[in-house]
Design a protein around this motif. Structure first.
Motif, PDB file in Angstrom:
ATOM      1  N   ASN A  28      31.597  32.878  41.059  1.00 29.67           N
ATOM      2  CA  ASN A  28      32.011  34.215  41.437  1.00 29.67           C
ATOM      3  C   ASN A  28      31.151  34.807  42.543  1.00 29.67           C
ATOM      4  O   ASN A  28      31.632  35.450  43.453  1.00 29.67           O
ATOM      5  CB  ASN A  28      31.945  35.101  40.181  1.00 29.67           C
ATOM      6  CG  ASN A  28      32.608  36.430  40.387  1.00 29.67           C
ATOM      7  OD1 ASN A  28      33.209  36.672  41.435  1.00 29.67           O
ATOM      8  ND2 ASN A  28      32.498  37.284  39.404  1.00 29.67           N
ATOM      9  N   LYS A 110      39.755  41.505  53.972  1.00 29.45           N
ATOM     10  CA  LYS A 110      38.730  41.924  53.012  1.00 29.45           C
ATOM     11  C   LYS A 110      39.353  42.290  51.668  1.00 29.45           C
ATOM     12  O   LYS A 110      39.146  43.362  51.120  1.00 29.45           O
ATOM     13  CB  LYS A 110      37.932  43.113  53.543  1.00 29.45           C
ATOM     14  CG  LYS A 110      37.104  42.776  54.757  1.00 29.45           C
ATOM     15  CD  LYS A 110      36.068  43.845  54.945  1.00 29.45           C
ATOM     16  CE  LYS A 110      35.148  43.668  56.125  1.00 29.45           C
ATOM     17  NZ  LYS A 110      35.514  42.809  57.195  1.00 29.45           N
ATOM     18  N   HIS A 112      40.366  42.391  47.672  1.00 31.12           N
ATOM     19  CA  HIS A 112      39.597  42.501  46.437  1.00 31.12           C
ATOM     20  C   HIS A 112      39.965  41.364  45.496  1.00 31.12           C
ATOM     21  O   HIS A 112      40.924  40.644  45.736  1.00 31.12           O
ATOM     22  CB  HIS A 112      39.923  43.829  45.747  1.00 31.12           C
ATOM     23  CG  HIS A 112      41.363  43.910  45.337  1.00 31.12           C
ATOM     24  ND1 HIS A 112      42.386  44.163  46.226  1.00 31.12           N
ATOM     25  CD2 HIS A 112      41.976  43.755  44.141  1.00 31.12           C
ATOM     26  CE1 HIS A 112      43.528  44.175  45.595  1.00 31.12           C
ATOM     27  NE2 HIS A 112      43.314  43.928  44.326  1.00 31.12           N
ATOM     28  N   ALA A 113      39.179  41.198  44.434  1.00 32.64           N
ATOM     29  CA  ALA A 113      39.495  40.259  43.349  1.00 32.64           C
ATOM     30  C   ALA A 113      39.807  38.867  43.852  1.00 32.64           C
ATOM     31  O   ALA A 113      40.763  38.236  43.415  1.00 32.64           O
ATOM     32  CB  ALA A 113      40.654  40.799  42.500  1.00 32.64           C
ATOM     33  N   ARG A 116      39.638  36.020  41.145  1.00 32.14           N
ATOM     34  CA  ARG A 116      40.827  35.942  40.308  1.00 32.14           C
ATOM     35  C   ARG A 116      41.939  35.242  41.068  1.00 32.14           C
ATOM     36  O   ARG A 116      42.683  34.435  40.515  1.00 32.14           O
ATOM     37  CB  ARG A 116      41.256  37.366  39.933  1.00 32.14           C
ATOM     38  CG  ARG A 116      42.495  37.422  39.079  1.00 32.14           C
ATOM     39  CD  ARG A 116      42.863  38.831  38.729  1.00 32.14           C
ATOM     40  NE  ARG A 116      43.446  39.560  39.847  1.00 32.14           N
ATOM     41  CZ  ARG A 116      43.616  40.876  39.853  1.00 32.14           C
ATOM     42  NH1 ARG A 116      43.224  41.611  38.820  1.00 32.14           N
ATOM     43  NH2 ARG A 116      44.154  41.483  40.892  1.00 32.14           N
ATOM     44  N   PRO A 153      49.215  37.202  37.940  1.00 30.85           N
ATOM     45  CA  PRO A 153      48.160  37.991  38.604  1.00 30.85           C
ATOM     46  C   PRO A 153      48.214  37.876  40.116  1.00 30.85           C
ATOM     47  O   PRO A 153      47.735  38.758  40.821  1.00 30.85           O
ATOM     48  CB  PRO A 153      46.866  37.379  38.058  1.00 30.85           C
ATOM     49  CG  PRO A 153      47.253  36.682  36.821  1.00 30.85           C
ATOM     50  CD  PRO A 153      48.625  36.173  37.055  1.00 30.85           C
ATOM     51  N   ALA A 156      50.962  40.435  41.221  1.00 29.15           N
ATOM     52  CA  ALA A 156      50.532  41.820  41.046  1.00 29.15           C
ATOM     53  C   ALA A 156      49.176  42.083  41.673  1.00 29.15           C
ATOM     54  O   ALA A 156      48.541  43.082  41.367  1.00 29.15           O
ATOM     55  CB  ALA A 156      50.497  42.145  39.559  1.00 29.15           C
ATOM     56  N   GLU A 159      47.756  45.452  42.963  1.00 27.53           N
ATOM     57  CA  GLU A 159      47.542  46.447  41.915  1.00 27.53           C
ATOM     58  C   GLU A 159      48.074  47.819  42.277  1.00 27.53           C
ATOM     59  O   GLU A 159      47.751  48.811  41.632  1.00 27.53           O
ATOM     60  CB  GLU A 159      46.058  46.550  41.540  1.00 27.53           C
ATOM     61  CG  GLU A 159      45.547  45.244  40.965  1.00 27.53           C
ATOM     62  CD  GLU A 159      44.087  45.306  40.634  1.00 27.53           C
ATOM     63  OE1 GLU A 159      43.566  46.419  40.526  1.00 27.53           O
ATOM     64  OE2 GLU A 159      43.485  44.246  40.502  1.00 27.53           O
TER      65      GLU A 159
END
Lengths: 516, 509, 129
Positions: A28, A110, A112-113, A116, A153, A156, A159
């Motif tokens: 991570n 850039k 996020h996540a 994941r 995921p 989606a 988010e």
């Protein structure tokens, strides 16, 4: 009788993305290490899968069983045959390319996540290759559901409310279809005692009554809503809110192709062409496919959002595959089988171009893209190649598959099918051509004009310092994959046996028709 | 009757009772020692249950005569494969809850540690007793032991829990009263209280109205205990407001031990021949279908997470009862007989235990009860939420999890008896499960916290729950997936096949 | 008619009384609002069942089941002791249950200030949870 080779290679090919997924989870904090897991796993996986090619080309199959006797007559195991290998090669190769593109895309925007994202990506490929390599319906179902859950995921990801809505719709459609699939598999098992994929099918007219078999086929079809046929197609355009590499994945590689792959498996390896013919299901499936082919193209014409237009184009193209298989003729099925990888390459080119445009300029709609061929010439060239292929024009790969499909239509004896094929191809031109025209031949809005371009209408290939594509080094990561896929799309037309594709399709068809 | 293993059944129950007393006394002197006595006892019991299972599988049932009195005069403990199987599940989940409770208990019930552990140990004693006994009146006594402990434990948190416990008390006592009535009817006809003895004495009386009435009493009484629709009304509140570990124990074990009692009474006391005389099991199937649908639909409407899980338990009891109902007719291995029912008992214990412990974790960390309050929780408590997701996937029935396998078996059994309606119900309920679980997962992962939480990366502070609470949750959730593969590999099936053989279900060899 | 009354009602009067008490108890549990009355109803219900049991063990002209020389010599009949034993156990259990119930009522009273069920439910609704 095909000889079976017991080998651990299929399991290894599946282990690659699974282990990569776990390693990604633990990496991570270090993005570069994390990305390298994806690339290494992709490389290994592709190598292993490709290495099984020569064995399959000799007419053998490779087997690996995880658990025997899950139910009497049903193993949880992998069985690599020609058709499965086609899909596996497509998935694994394109995963590598899309991963490279993802790195560029995610870091440019850039996002996020990201952990994941890569984690779910790896799991999705695990599911897709698992579907490809499954030896029977039960195993296919397990990997199929893993594919659905792991791609949620990704859909989606943003988010935002739209993304969440798209995700919910996605799950609603696909898990409901999973329920139908489970019912169909259970019923199939109850009447035949097996769920294996046997070329020529394990269901015959003697298995059950005609209405039962027809309803069972309907349940199977409902179980594969991933194939996005009308009227269960609307999850796909809605899912376009996902990041573009995900859309590329959904559309070219994993999810939708798993859907059509499943339908082809049902038609050829569960029902068999003879049974399909006698039940009259071929005509039914062909009609459904025809409606989708033409209907989706019509929808595509109306879309301004580039990704949505490509989505409808995909829906239409998927039904080409269903159409080819519904023709129940050797040429038709060959065309359908090779359309899986060929369309994959072409569609990925288109999507990667769209993604690159989005990342570099932020533009989503076609109306905004006037004159973009000026600042991103190579990208739009790749896009044109992809579009030509969609329309079926040589020298791009789409020509090959449409050729086979046309031959298959003639071979089936119904001229109306040939007519439908031609109409659909024509419609493809109708919605792709304006795009290319806008990109190359319209003038850009004045604030975006390159210095020295005022008043010029004919595009001149701009110098390196003017090309948007070359402005940032990270763009290279996006630029490279789409160039490769465009190049391959052309190469496939010239060398259809690249990556063994045509050879494998021929063997698969030979198996299905029992040596005709 | 020599050998140490022969004495293990009674030892399992006795050390529970003994340790309950020890905890109470030790608690006067040193509060911290309670948990260790508790853990020690439970570990010992857990190890003993394995030894018992091994013994039963190799040598056959263990018969233990209390006090040396021969049955049917004396009380007998009978351990066969069914008992041993349930015992392991029971003690495993108890152990997980026990480990969990160490960190949770001070937060949840400040200052009541000693009484909590005493009652918890009594609860386990009662559950073990019900599982191991071979005498039907003894079963009643142990049912009451665990019920009374449960009444007290549920009420531990005060306020609404008191009312919930009171309702459970009333309904549970009525249920037990019906159970006693059934025993009384049987006793009046045969004069015996021993389960095995009854099965031998009853056959001449199968047509007798008293025997039939007794059976109905048993069914109703145990249905109240296991919260089968329409006797489930006590369950949502009781499970929602009990302390976290107790909720897990309730949903995961207590109602399942009641289903075990149901199976034991139906198949050991009234054998399969009797069940084929009355259409009771057919009616049971339809009641179970109502339970499944109603439980799932009610769960969707809930805002309180624990109440939602409680209604989900009602639905799952429906699954188990449906599987029991069709066990007479479905014979093909491996889904014939009682296999799907017993499989789902084990799986449900794992899944529901994990879910309730996770729900407890959310309450522990931030006093979050309502689903809407879970926004963005996954960033702060990633491991707990991941465990929740895995357990939810298993509940929905997505392969290759444990829940999928038990649902698959029930579907295949329904297809075998050509009842496609049950198949449709099972599949629809899977979708309903999906709806209410996905709502929670979506809120946890996808929605941002109110107040503009930064969405870049997950570098925010992680306020994860203590390790003592985390380990049981993670263990149970990973078992949900691992057991799925284990069940697919049919590793524990020989135990279940022995059960079928014992009762005369499944394929007659 | 009289014969039917004799055989069905009068000779089996113990069962009828049992059932009647059960119904009274059950009614009290359901219909009464006051928690103590519910517990009383539960007790009546349980007692009815105990009576049912004990009456099962009755032997005509039987004496208390205590073994003594006189009994063995003269061959007296004795009442079946087993139901008595069972009921003793059950009574103990019922007492424990009643004790827990009453303590719950005390705590409920401390929390809500009332032992009427409807008022408690209203108070719970007001708190919202």
């Amino acid at each position: 009788m095909t000889l079976t080779v017991e080998s651990i290679k299929p399991a290894l090919a599946l282990a690659c993305p699974l282990i990569a997924a776990l390693l990604i989870l633990f990496s991570n904090r270090r993005p570069n290490l994390r990305e390298s897991w994806t690339l290494i796993a992709g490389l290994f996986q592709f190598a292993i899968i490709l290495s099984m090619g020569p064995v399959i080309l000799e007419g053998k199959t490779v087997e690996f069983t995880f658990l025997t006797g899950v139910l009497p007559g049903v193993n949880f195991g992998l069985r690599v045959d020609a058709f499965g290998l086609i899909f596996a090669i497509t998935s694994s190769f394109l995963w590598m390319l899309v991963s490279v593109f993802s790195i560029g895309y995610m870091r440019t925007l850039k996002e996020h996540a990201q952990t994941r994202y890569y984690f779910c990506f790896a799991l999705a490929i695990f599911g897709a290759v698992g579907v490809a390599l499954s030896g029977n319906l039960m195993t296919l179902f397990i990997f199929y559901e893993i594919l659905t859950v792991s791609t949620y995921p990704l859909v989606a990801h943003e988010e935002s409310p739209e993304a969440l809505f798209a995700g919910r719709k996605y799950l609603a459609y696909l898990l409901t279809s999973g329920v139908f699939l489970l019912a169909a598999i259970a019923l199939d098992y109850s009447i035949t005692g097996t769920t294996d994929f046997i070329p020529g099918g394990h269901l015959t007219l003697a298995s059950a009554s005609r209405p039962f078999l027809m309803i069972l086929f309907l349940l199977f079809l409902l179980g594969f809503m991933k194939a996005a046929y009308i009227p269960f197609h609307s999850w796909l355009p809605t899912a376009m809110v996902a990041p573009t590499p995900v859309s590329a994945l959904l559309h070219a590689v994993a999810v939708v192709k798993a859907g059509v792959f499943g339908v082809v498996r049902i038609v050829c390896y569960v029902y068999g062409t003879n049974t399909m013919q006698e039940l009259g299901l071929g005509v039914m499936l062909a009609s459904l496919a025809a409606v989708t082919m033409i209907g989706a193209s019509l929808f595509a014409i109306a879309q301004d959002n580039l990704k949505k237009r490509l989505a409808y184009s995909t829906i239409s193209q998927l039904s080409y595959i269903l159409f080819g298989v519904a023709l129940l003729s050797p040429m038709g099925i060959t065309g359908a089988m090779i359309h899986i990888p060929l369309h994959g390459f072409m569609k990925i080119t288109l999507f990667l171009c769209a993604g690159f445009i989005l990342a570099a300029t932020g533009k989503k709609n076609i109306s905004e893209m006037a004159g973009i061929g000026r600042t991103m010439p190579v990208t739009m060239l790749a896009f044109t190649i992809g579009a030509l292929g969609m329309c079926g024009a040589p020298p791009v790969a789409g020509f090959i598959s449409k050729w086979y499909l046309g031959l298959g239509a003639i071979q089936s004896g119904y001229m109306v099918f040939l007519a439908i094929l031609l109409i659909a191809s024509l419609l493809d031109v109708v919605y792709f051509f304006p795009l290319i025209r806008t990109a190359f031949f319209e003038t850009m809005p004045s604030q975006e004009l390159l210095p020295g371009d005022q008043g010029k209408t004919v595009p001149v290939f701009p110098g390196k310092h003017q090309r948007l594509e070359a402005t940032r080094s990270i763009y290279f990561l996006m630029f490279l994959p789409l160039s490769i896929t465009a190049l391959l799309s052309v190469l496939f037309c010239l060398f259809p046996n690249l990556f063994y594709i045509l050879g494998l399709a021929r063997i698969a068809v030979r198996e299905i028709f029992g040596g005709l | 009757m020599t050998g140490f293993v022969e004495h293990l059944p009674i030892l399992t129950i006795v050390i529970s009772l003994f340790s309950a007393f020890t905890i109470l006394v030790a608690g006067w002197f040193n509060k911290k020692s309670c948990i260790f006595i508790f853990w020690l006892t439970l570990t010992a019991q857990f190890i003993m249950s394995f030894i018992i299972l091994r013994r039963v599988l190799i040598h056959g049932p263990i018969h233990y005569w209390l006090g040396g009195w021969k049955p049917p005069w004396g009380i007998e403990l009978v351990v066969d494969s069914l008992n041993a199987y349930i015992l392991i599940i029971l003690l495993f989940l108890s152990l997980a809850c026990a480990i969990y409770s160490k960190s949770n208990i001070e937060h949840e019930l400040p200052g009541k540690r000693v009484s909590f552990y005493t009652l918890f140990q009594l609860l386990i004693a009662g559950l073990c007793g019900v599982t191991l006994t071979g005498d039907i009146f003894n079963m009643f006594v142990f049912i009451e032991i665990f019920s009374i402990s449960a009444y007290a434990l549920i009420a531990a948190r005060g306020k609404i829990a008191l009312k919930a416990s009171f309702t459970y008390l009333i309904l549970g006592s009525i249920g037990t009263c019906f159970f006693i009535l059934g025993i009384g009817c049987l006793y009046s006809v045969t004069g015996s209280l021993n389960i095995h003895d009854l099965s031998l004495l009853l056959p001449p009386f199968y047509g007798n109205k008293v025997v039939k009435a007794a059976f109905v009493f048993f069914i109703v009484g145990l249905s109240i205990k296991m919260a089968l629709f329409p006797f489930h009304t006590w369950l949502p509140d009781a499970h929602a407001f009990a302390p976290a570990e107790i909720s897990a124990m309730l949903s995961g074990i207590m109602i399942e031990v009641s289903t075990y009692a149901f199976i034991r009474v139906s198949f050991s006391v009234f054998t399969v021949e009797f069940l084929k005389l009355l259409p009771v099991f057919d009616i049971l199937c339809w009641v179970a279908v109502a339970a499944i649908l109603m439980g799932s639909v009610m769960a969707i409407t809930q805002v309180n997470l624990k109440r939602m899980l409680a209604y989900s338990s009602v639905a799952n009891m429906g699954y188990i009862m449906l599987a029991v109902g069709i066990s007479l007719s479905a014979v093909e291995s491996p889904w014939g007989g009682l296999n799907p029912a017993l499989m789902h008992i084990a799986n449900h214990a794992l899944m529901k235990g994990c879910l309730f412990l996770a729900a407890g974790a959310f309450i522990y960390k931030a006093n979050l009860w309502h689903i809407t309050e879970f926004r963005g929780l996954a960033r702060k408590m990633p491991y707990t939420c991941a465990a929740f997701v895995l357990a939810a996937i298993s509940m929905i029935g997505i392969p290759p999890s444990a829940g999928f396998v038990s649902k698959l078996y029930i579907i295949l059994a329904s297809i075998e008896i050509k009842n496609y309606f049950f198949v449709a119900v099972l599949l629809i309920s899977s979708l309903l499960n999906l709806i209410y679980f996905w709502r929670v997962i979506e809120t946890m992962y996808m929605k941002h916290e109110e107040g503009g939480h930064s969405s870049h990366g997950s570098h925010g502070m992680k306020e994860e729950i203590p390790l003592g609470m985390l380990i049981p949750i993670l263990l149970l959730s990973s078992l949900c997936i691992v057991m799925g593969i284990v069940w697919l590999g049919k590793i524990p099936i020989p135990i279940l096949d022995q059960v079928n053989l014992m009762f005369g279900l499944g394929k007659v060899p | 008619m009289a014969e039917w009354l004799m055989t069905e009602i009068f000779t089996k009067y113990n069962y009828w009384v049992s059932i009647l008490l059960m119904f009274i108890g059950f009614y009290a549990i359901i219909a009464k609002d006051n928690l103590i009355k519910k517990i009383i109803g539960l007790s009546i219900f349980q007692t009815a069942i105990f009576l049912f049991y004990i009456s099962l063990g009755v032997v005509k002209k039987g004496t208390a089941p205590i073994v003594s020389e006189e009994m063995i010599l003269k061959g007296y009949a004795y009442v079946n002791p087993l139901p008595h034993v069972l009921i003793l156990t059950a009574i103990v259990v019922a007492v424990a249950t009643t004790a827990v119930a009453l303590s719950l009522i005390i705590r409920l009273y401390e929390e809500y200030g009332t032992i009427e069920e409807s008022e408690i439910l209203e108070a719970i609704k007001k708190e919202g949870r």
